[in-house]
Design a protein around this motif. Structure first.
Motif, short mmCIF file in Angstrom:
data_model
loop_
_atom_site.label_atom_id
_atom_site.label_comp_id
_atom_site.label_asym_id
_atom_site.label_seq_id
_atom_site.Cartn_x
_atom_site.Cartn_y
_atom_site.Cartn_z
N VAL A 42 0.86 -1.18 0.00
CA VAL A 42 0.00 0.00 0.00
C VAL A 42 0.90 1.23 0.00
O VAL A 42 2.09 1.16 0.33
CB VAL A 42 -0.94 0.03 1.22
N LYS A 80 1.78 -5.51 3.36
CA LYS A 80 0.69 -6.11 4.12
C LYS A 80 0.72 -7.62 3.92
O LYS A 80 1.04 -8.12 2.84
CB LYS A 80 -0.67 -5.57 3.64
N SER A 210 -6.83 2.88 -0.38
CA SER A 210 -6.47 1.56 -0.90
C SER A 210 -7.72 0.72 -1.13
O SER A 210 -8.60 0.65 -0.26
CB SER A 210 -5.52 0.86 0.07
N LYS A 212 -7.24 -2.58 -1.84
CA LYS A 212 -6.86 -3.88 -1.30
C LYS A 212 -6.96 -3.91 0.23
O LYS A 212 -7.44 -4.87 0.81
CB LYS A 212 -5.44 -4.24 -1.74
N ALA A 213 -6.45 -2.85 0.86
CA ALA A 213 -6.43 -2.79 2.32
C ALA A 213 -7.68 -2.08 2.84
O ALA A 213 -7.60 -1.04 3.50
CB ALA A 213 -5.17 -2.09 2.79
#
Length: 221
Positions: A42, A80, A210, A212-213
């Motif tokens: 990230v 991550k 983000s 994804k996060a």
């Protein structure tokens, strides 16, 4: 040199990481940590400030103390789901706003002066709360500064403490703190004006967006 706050910071940092760091699950066949979720990175960015203190000890008079205050911006890459621990690479670019010698402000001579700061550290995630997430780490620190008199190059170790505030599903507010102890004589000052002690504090106010996060819990639903 009043180094007690920095030493206390490092002692607290290592105590917390040893107390709350979770041991990864090991695959009995390969001997490596089990990958439950795919690792990814990230990007964080924001505003930052820094305070640098350089000290030359004197035997028969008051010590020579040089203090600089910077303001600028930073950009960081953070991993991550990386086993056994995550890590962060951070680059900050600063403009010096003030320079003091023994608490006396000095007139700026070089208006094009600048500094950049690099930190690389592993992160231990203390997943105790969902709405305030704390990460701790310690790693390498480097500062280059073009000053009025010398070009400084500091190298040392830094303690990292970051706080993640999940504002919305994909938005996270970041409050970061850094403290470092450095060797400050790699620059052009090393022969004419070597320093006995160099230490630095930094504070970030940043943001992360983000996909994804995503935040499972957030202040704004």
């Amino acid at each position: 040199m009043n180094s007690k706050p920095i030493l206390f910071f490092f002692m607290l940092l290592f105590f917390c990481t040893s107390l709350f760091a979770q041991e990864p699950e090991i695959n009995i066949d390969t001997g490596f940590p089990v990958i439950k979720e795919k690792p990814y990175i990230v990007f964080n960015e924001g505003l930052t400030t820094a305070w640098v203190t350089r000290l030359i000890k004197q035997d028969n008079r008051s010590n020579f103390v040089f203090k600089d205050f910077f303001a600028g911006a930073y950009f960081a890459v953070e991993t991550k789901n990386m086993q056994p621990m995550d890590s962060v690479l951070r680059l900050a670019v600063y403009y010096p706003l003030s320079h003091k010698f023994n608490r006396v402000p000095q007139a700026k001579k070089n208006m094009l002066a600048f500094a950049f700061d690099f930190t690389a550290a592993p992160l231990f995630r203390l997943n105790m709360w969902e709405y305030v997430r704390i990460n701790l780490g310690a790693g390498l620190h480097l500062l280059y500064q073009m000053g009025d008199r010398w070009n400084y190059l500091n190298l040392g170790i830094a303690g990292v403490a970051t706080t993640e505030l999940p504002l919305a599903k994909r938005w996270t507010i970041l409050l970061n703190g850094y403290a470092s102890i450095d060797y400050g004589n790699f620059g052009t000052n090393r022969k004419m004006e070597p320093f006995d002690y160099v230490w630095q504090y930094q504070i970030d106010l940043g943001v992360r967006y983000s996909r994804k996060a995503e935040n499972k819990y957030s202040y704004i639903k």
